[in-house]
Design a protein around this motif. Structure first.
Motif, PDB file in Angstrom:
ATOM      1  N   ALA A  16      54.694 -23.829  16.581  1.00  0.00           N
ATOM      2  CA  ALA A  16      53.363 -24.413  16.380  1.00  0.00           C
ATOM      3  C   ALA A  16      52.321 -23.326  16.125  1.00  0.00           C
ATOM      4  N   THR A  56      52.757 -22.031  12.605  1.00  0.00           N
ATOM      5  CA  THR A  56      52.226 -23.006  11.657  1.00  0.00           C
ATOM      6  C   THR A  56      50.710 -22.900  11.562  1.00  0.00           C
ATOM      7  N   CYS A  57      50.052 -22.832  12.709  1.00  0.00           N
ATOM      8  CA  CYS A  57      48.588 -22.733  12.719  1.00  0.00           C
ATOM      9  C   CYS A  57      48.110 -21.435  12.078  1.00  0.00           C
TER      10      CYS A  57
END
Length: 491
Positions: A215, A218-219
């Motif tokens: 995550a 991805t950010c």
């Protein structure tokens, strides 16, 4: 003598029949082809998508491509880990279901950001089905047929890549919705066939993958890409632009530190200690920047400058996409003779020559045969020389027990480069359609710069590939790393 389950000692249970290889290959091939087709098909359809959604700007349209690449890059290693821990069969079938349903949502999207969200869901499905597909194939194939099976599996990606532009053009000429709707019957057939024939592979006891790390990655990539594609709107010295880049870089630093501590990280840092793996991965990122930007700029030129139909655009791209899979299947002896660094560097030079041809001779008044085709052939040869060589060099630099993980990292690096390339092209071209030709010239100059950087990085790959650990090991490893939706490169 009776046993607890009622069997007798002299009557052993019959061995489980091995599923038929041809049937399993067909089911797996359908999913792999579907995931690879979607990359080139979507590129060709992008201008039509923008026209339907109230003339959505290129900065917004780029997320139809970037969202898929970002999520796929971040989830590839965790999804492979999940497939091994749960069951490759379950992971593959779940990926097929998610990819198929997401494709239907893409086709029914009422707006650009709904489409982007559905593409994210598609990427999750692709990340689940791609790593598990090769494991299922190797579990089915007898030892003497595994090498041929992997070669066939790799060829599916190349054929799908080559057919993507033409098929995408044909479907987009009807409606861009068919680009996604065609996945529905293919996915349904793969699901029904998979439920009947796919082998049941035992799960493995592995540490859980770093979902939080995925995550964060991805950010981080999303913020950097967002800053680049919105820089022209926000202003290159604005707080928003600088803040997005700084926060993205800080998140990347946190992600790297977390990967150094986690028992099952998204980015296994110890792999970079092996000679040849680091320069190959870095070269992959840089060349992916150039390749992704080249592909999108060519589509935009055909449809926005020459005002060609989607079908004609697909046919224009076809010669270039046909060359990489053909070269990838025959480049092995050349790599062994001259070394990976020399071959990859040569590929970058040829690719750059194609971009230079366009920058110098391609004009709105030039014809396809004399203006675009020579550059298309040169870039196609360059991709065919460079990508499979860097993949092979990276994977073959690792010990055999790290092939699967290492190939996932190589693919993840290439997807990250794809996102960066698309974002840099959008940032370089800007948002002024009145200066479209000048914008393309700026884009070509940026692509040349990325290609030059990749060529320099190839020098550090050195002679990896001259000394080999075995042809089969390299083929399996290279095939695994060529398995992304970005597998559309034809590697």
């Amino acid at each position: 003598m009776s046993l607890a389950d009622g069997r007798t000692a002299d009557a052993p249970s019959p061995p489980q029949a091995r599923p038929r290889l041809g049937v399993v290959f067909a089911v797996i091939g359908a999913g792999v082809a579907m995931a690879n087709l979607d990359v080139f098909i979507v590129n060709v359809a992008l201008p039509d998508v923008g026209r339907q959604f109230s003339g959505a700007p290129l900065a917004s349209l780029s997320w139809v491509l970037n969202a898929y690449a970002v999520v796929f890059a971040a989830l590839l290693v965790p999804a492979g880990n999940l497939a091994d821990r749960v069951n490759p069969r379950i992971a593959y079938l779940s990926g097929i279901v998610l990819f198929t349903v997401s494709s239907l949502l893409c086709a029914l999207a009422p707006g650009i950001w709904f489409l982007v969200g559905a593409r994210v869901s598609q990427a999750v499905g692709a990340a689940m089905l791609i790593p598990s597909s090769l494991g299922l194939l190797l579990a089915t194939a007898p030892p003497d047929k595994r090498l041929a099976s992997v070669r066939g599996w790799t060829a599916i990606s190349g054929v799908a890549s080559a057919l993507g532009p033409v098929l995408g053009g044909l479907l987009t000429d009807l409606s861009w919705h068919w680009v996604f709707l065609m996945n529905v019957p293919i996915g349904a057939a793969a699901l029904l066939g998979g439920l009947r024939v796919l082998p049941r592979v035992p799960s493995r006891d592995l540490p859980r993958a770093d979902v939080l790390g995925a995550a964060v990655l991805t950010c981080a990539i999303t913020l950097i890409a967002l800053g680049l594609v919105k820089g022209d709107d926000w202003g290159w010295t604005s707080v928003e632009f600088i803040g997005a880049l700084v926060l993205g870089v800080l998140l990347l630093a946190w992600f790297t530190a977390r990967s150094a501590r986690h028992p099952s990280p998204v980015l296994p840092l110890p792999l970079f200690r092996f000679r040849g793996f680091s320069p190959s991965s870095f070269s992959n990122v840089l060349f992916a920047v150039a390749f992704a930007a080249m592909l999108l700029s060519t589509v935009l030129w055909c449809q926005d400058v020459w005002h060609w139909s989607a079908v004609r655009t697909g046919l224009a791209l076809f010669p270039g996409t046909l060359l990489p899979p053909a070269l990838a299947m025959s480049i092995g002896p050349v790599i062994h003779r001259f070394g990976s660094g020399v071959v990859a560097f040569t590929g970058c030079v040829v690719f750059g020559a194609g971009i230079a041809w366009w920058l110098t001779l391609l004009t709105p008044a030039s014809g396809y045969a004399g203006g675009m085709l020579p550059g298309m052939l040169l870039t196609g040869i360059g991709v065919g020389l460079t990508l499979p060589t860097l993949i092979s060099a990276g994977v073959s630099a690792l010990p055999p027990q790290s092939f699967s993980t290492g190939s996932g990292v190589v693919t993840m690096a290439r997807q990250a480069g794809t996102v960066l390339g698309i974002s840099l092209l959008v940032a370089t071209m800007g948002a002024a359609p009145a200066h479209r030709v000048d914008a393309f010239d700026r884009g070509c100059t940026m692509i040349l710069g990325a290609t030059a950087a990749a060529a320099i990085a190839c020098f550090f790959v050195g002679g990896v590939g001259k000394a080999h650990r075995g042809a089969e090991a390299e083929t399996v490893g290279a095939a695994r790393s060529a398995s992304s939706a970005g597998g559309a490169e034809g590697a």
